[in-house]
Design a protein around this motif. Sequence first.
Motif, PDB file in Angstrom:
ATOM      1  N   PRO A 184       9.007  12.511  17.867  1.00  0.00           N
ATOM      2  CA  PRO A 184      10.363  12.799  16.887  1.00  0.00           C
ATOM      3  C   PRO A 184       9.718  12.391  15.329  1.00  0.00           C
ATOM      4  N   GLY A 185      10.408  12.992  14.478  1.00  0.00           N
ATOM      5  CA  GLY A 185       9.794  12.914  12.919  1.00  0.00           C
ATOM      6  C   GLY A 185       9.820  11.433  12.524  1.00  0.00           C
ATOM      7  N   GLY A 186      11.063  10.630  12.854  1.00  0.00           N
ATOM      8  CA  GLY A 186      11.150   9.320  12.415  1.00  0.00           C
ATOM      9  C   GLY A 186      10.021   8.282  12.625  1.00  0.00           C
ATOM     10  N   ARG A 187       9.188   8.712  13.683  1.00  0.00           N
ATOM     11  CA  ARG A 187       8.026   7.968  14.109  1.00  0.00           C
ATOM     12  C   ARG A 187       7.053   7.866  12.997  1.00  0.00           C
ATOM     13  N   PHE A 188       6.961   8.953  11.950  1.00  0.00           N
ATOM     14  CA  PHE A 188       5.800   8.869  10.980  1.00  0.00           C
ATOM     15  C   PHE A 188       6.202   8.244   9.640  1.00  0.00           C
ATOM     16  N   LEU A 189       7.132   7.305   9.770  1.00  0.00           N
ATOM     17  CA  LEU A 189       7.771   6.699   8.559  1.00  0.00           C
ATOM     18  C   LEU A 189       7.875   5.229   9.003  1.00  0.00           C
ATOM     19  N   SER A 190       7.804   4.336   7.849  1.00  0.00           N
ATOM     20  CA  SER A 190       8.116   2.925   7.984  1.00  0.00           C
ATOM     21  C   SER A 190       9.819   2.753   7.688  1.00  0.00           C
ATOM     22  N   ARG A 191      10.469   3.771   7.273  1.00  0.00           N
ATOM     23  CA  ARG A 191      11.832   3.662   7.154  1.00  0.00           C
ATOM     24  C   ARG A 191      12.685   4.998   7.881  1.00  0.00           C
ATOM     25  N   ASP A 192      13.798   4.908   7.907  1.00  0.00           N
ATOM     26  CA  ASP A 192      14.710   5.930   8.390  1.00  0.00           C
ATOM     27  C   ASP A 192      14.412   7.353   7.707  1.00  0.00           C
ATOM     28  N   GLY A 193      14.356   8.578   8.309  1.00  0.00           N
ATOM     29  CA  GLY A 193      14.224   9.660   7.644  1.00  0.00           C
ATOM     30  C   GLY A 193      13.575  10.826   8.787  1.00  0.00           C
ATOM     31  N   PHE A 194      13.598  12.071   8.312  1.00  0.00           N
ATOM     32  CA  PHE A 194      13.064  13.093   8.941  1.00  0.00           C
ATOM     33  C   PHE A 194      13.513  13.240  10.460  1.00  0.00           C
ATOM     34  N   ALA A 195      14.820  12.829  10.463  1.00  0.00           N
ATOM     35  CA  ALA A 195      15.504  12.683  11.941  1.00  0.00           C
ATOM     36  C   ALA A 195      15.376  14.197  12.625  1.00  0.00           C
ATOM     37  N   SER A 196      15.510  15.426  11.843  1.00  0.00           N
ATOM     38  CA  SER A 196      15.626  16.656  12.485  1.00  0.00           C
ATOM     39  C   SER A 196      14.332  17.158  12.616  1.00  0.00           C
ATOM     40  N   ALA A 197      13.239  16.240  12.262  1.00  0.00           N
ATOM     41  CA  ALA A 197      11.922  17.001  12.628  1.00  0.00           C
ATOM     42  C   ALA A 197      11.215  16.502  13.737  1.00  0.00           C
ATOM     43  N   MET A 198      10.133  17.151  14.221  1.00  0.00           N
ATOM     44  CA  MET A 198       9.253  16.834  15.259  1.00  0.00           C
ATOM     45  C   MET A 198       7.775  17.504  14.994  1.00  0.00           C
ATOM     46  N   ARG A 199       6.919  16.400  15.496  1.00  0.00           N
ATOM     47  CA  ARG A 199       5.602  16.907  15.576  1.00  0.00           C
ATOM     48  C   ARG A 199       4.974  17.427  17.019  1.00  0.00           C
ATOM     49  N   LEU A 200       4.504  18.644  16.837  1.00  0.00           N
ATOM     50  CA  LEU A 200       4.092  19.306  18.179  1.00  0.00           C
ATOM     51  C   LEU A 200       2.519  19.432  17.966  1.00  0.00           C
ATOM     52  N   SER A 201       1.668  19.164  19.076  1.00  0.00           N
ATOM     53  CA  SER A 201       0.209  19.090  18.813  1.00  0.00           C
ATOM     54  C   SER A 201      -0.087  20.407  19.710  1.00  0.00           C
ATOM     55  N   PHE A 202      -1.009  21.268  19.152  1.00  0.00           N
ATOM     56  CA  PHE A 202      -1.388  22.325  20.051  1.00  0.00           C
ATOM     57  C   PHE A 202      -2.863  22.126  20.670  1.00  0.00           C
ATOM     58  N   ILE A 260       0.757  -1.126  -0.002  1.00  0.00           N
ATOM     59  CA  ILE A 260       0.003  -0.008  -0.085  1.00  0.00           C
ATOM     60  C   ILE A 260       1.030   1.312   0.018  1.00  0.00           C
ATOM     61  N   PHE A 261       0.504   2.448  -0.439  1.00  0.00           N
ATOM     62  CA  PHE A 261       1.061   3.796  -0.473  1.00  0.00           C
ATOM     63  C   PHE A 261       0.541   4.579   0.641  1.00  0.00           C
ATOM     64  N   VAL A 262       1.651   5.239   1.253  1.00  0.00           N
ATOM     65  CA  VAL A 262       1.173   6.314   2.283  1.00  0.00           C
ATOM     66  C   VAL A 262       1.872   7.200   2.018  1.00  0.00           C
ATOM     67  N   GLU A 263       1.472   8.565   2.587  1.00  0.00           N
ATOM     68  CA  GLU A 263       2.114   9.746   2.572  1.00  0.00           C
ATOM     69  C   GLU A 263       3.425   9.679   3.338  1.00  0.00           C
ATOM     70  N   GLU A 264       4.466  10.516   3.108  1.00  0.00           N
ATOM     71  CA  GLU A 264       5.753  10.512   3.830  1.00  0.00           C
ATOM     72  C   GLU A 264       6.218  11.695   4.246  1.00  0.00           C
ATOM     73  N   PRO A 265       6.128  12.101   5.470  1.00  0.00           N
ATOM     74  CA  PRO A 265       5.695  11.451   6.689  1.00  0.00           C
ATOM     75  C   PRO A 265       3.970  11.132   6.693  1.00  0.00           C
ATOM     76  N   THR A 266       3.440  10.317   7.725  1.00  0.00           N
ATOM     77  CA  THR A 266       2.111  10.054   7.601  1.00  0.00           C
ATOM     78  C   THR A 266       1.821   9.459   9.135  1.00  0.00           C
ATOM     79  N   TYR A 267       0.495   9.448   9.483  1.00  0.00           N
ATOM     80  CA  TYR A 267      -0.007   9.018  10.739  1.00  0.00           C
ATOM     81  C   TYR A 267       0.699   7.926  11.222  1.00  0.00           C
TER      82      TYR A 267
END
Lengths: 379, 379
Positions: free
Chosen positions: B335-353, B102-109
């Motif tokens: 951390p960003g890496g959680r939103f992928l099934s592979r490595d990447g987005f190491a320097s990103a983070m998701r903040l919820s408001f 299946i295809f997902v967006e990168e990054p995704t939920y």
Amino acid sequence: MPPPPQEQGAEMINFGNGQPSLSLLPTAALRTATEDCVARGDASLLQYGENQGDAAFRASLAAFLTRRYAWPVPAEQLMVTAGASPALDLVCTRFTKPGDTIFVEEPTYFLALEVFRDHGLTVVGIPIDGEGLRTDALQDALTRHAPALLYTIPSFQNPTGTTMSASRRDALIAISRAHDLLVVADEVYHLLDFDAAPPRPLASYAESARVLSLGSFSKICAPGLRLGWIHSTPELLGTLMRSGVVQSGGGLNPFTSGVVRSLLDLGLADRTLDALRAVYADRSAVLCGALREQLPTATLVEPRGGYFVWVELPNDMRAAELLPRAKAEGVSFHPGGRFLSRDGFASAMRLSFAHYDAPTLVDGVARLARAIAGYGPAA
Amino acid sequence: MPPPPQEQGAEMINFGNGQPSLSLLPTAALRTATEDCVARGDASLLQYGENQGDAAFRASLAAFLTRRYAWPVPAEQLMVTAGASPALDLVCTRFTKPGDTIFVEEPTYFLALEVFRDHGLTVVGIPIDGEGLRTDALQDALTRHAPALLYTIPSFQNPTGTTMSASRRDALIAISRAHDLLVVADEVYHLLDFDAAPPRPLASYAESARVLSLGSFSKICAPGLRLGWIHSTPELLGTLMRSGVVQSGGGLNPFTSGVVRSLLDLGLADRTLDALRAVYADRSAVLCGALREQLPTATLVEPRGGYFVWVELPNDMRAAELLPRAKAEGVSFHPGGRFLSRDGFASAMRLSFAHYDAPTLVDGVARLARAIAGYGPAA
């Protein structure tokens, strides 16, 4: 509500309908419970809930089950679900993979077979007799298969109404331990005995073997709540809670569990259950009496609880062939063959007594007798 | 409720928490709706419901969506669910088999990835940019794969906050038609814009291509209701309704849908949604303002709706390594890496408001700034 008497002749009487009558649904009790719940003003019921389900609700449920099972039920062995069917689906997602073999009773609940089909499972039937699952046949089947799980309905079985004896329960648990066999016990009818409790539920063996017991408020209160529970060890429940769907959505029904917590705490769940037991005992007796009187050559074992009577037609009459004639007479049922993944039980049919009042049940049997009389030489 | 001010310093501020504050949950509106529903005295809400969901509720929901989407929504294109996560699980059960790609967006939920894992699916990521899913990359990936479905979050995406542009939506639908690609659109944030509606939802393309749009009351009203819907053609909905779990359990949440029908009909769902939009707009502005002030070298795109801000840390700082230091300062995030099934987005983070009031959001950013300052030479 059942149709008014003068219209009964015109309406199909569907013995296949495994639903309570609308008039049996505890509208007033749920109104009281809802008002009590809303008055508590607990905003957490509107939040994503704990994955295992609200702790206060689980405590109330544990107290109810401890009382009704006469067996101690710890709240940490309960996980809240959206009913037995979603619970069974979740169990398949987490404990099976397509191509796996699973064991079911023969016959078994026909819509459980659809859940197993959705998960690509290969179903192998184990025969039952008057004492429930034949554990000798199970033992034998285990020499040929390595099933991912066994699905059983131990008390007031769907479709046969049979209850597994205490010694068979012990034997099943011994086999489960010896073979590390996961037992998925659909115990939604367990509390619905007419006069005497069945042997202790398979739920009560959770610490002795790998047992997942599925419970639900659908049959003992109201199906539309979509609220149930799984009773097992924290370890097996943990496997279910680590599913994507539970982690993402949180507890499976927080708002409704708040309402039903009030129902439990106010004693209304006990009262509702006892009222249903009395009504179903009466309806079952009426249905079985009418069957014996109007279809004296059919074979049936009068159920001691649950929803269903399993009837074997005489003279190798085929239930599936009888069905269109029955419908022409204004009565319907589920032929025995639906409760299997292979051929068999051609002369059996499942009749539910939950949906209709006594006069309608008697009328339905009269229609059935007319259909059988017109079935040709076999009748 | 948020902790009293004097204790805020002691409590972890968890920007990973994608839940509304308890104080935002519409307790009073739901009390009114529950009383209205109970006063209707409709016993059918306690019965096994129609597989598609209660017709009166679907009519009220269709009217609400028609108004909010400014696009006609027929009730027959809506199927009631127990929320978006169970809906996604059901879609996987009925439209995929283990081993499928299946295809997902990168990054995704990240928790959608857990649902896909439970179904044994192989996940391939398609990159996104400021206009959402890169349809050129999708086109390219389709030369190498034959996915069972594409999972997309088109509006106010989780985790990036990005919204797919109108032209990308058109392009996606054209690709879907050309390749018979099933598009599963998670549109739970669509109605949560701060000031301007996103382009028309993918739900509105249901008659043009194979689209299943997942909606939910979790983000626009209250998660604990476990009530949502799938918007699609009757044909695709039929495939879902023929599942074992729906056939066995009936409609997925009849009782709660009765309560929410009152909420919709009394105008309280609109009022709740508009109140949430105003609060989240304010909280997003506060969070983004504090980030720009206290972390001027971080990169962020201010969201125009939804729950999330996606922050890229400066100097290749690694979010996963920052996390323990952040926790020591009393603040957490995904951390960003959680939103992928592979490595990447190491320097990103998701903040919820969504979960905290303005002072707490500002305090959280201050803690984050302290953690970054202590991170070593890279800071």
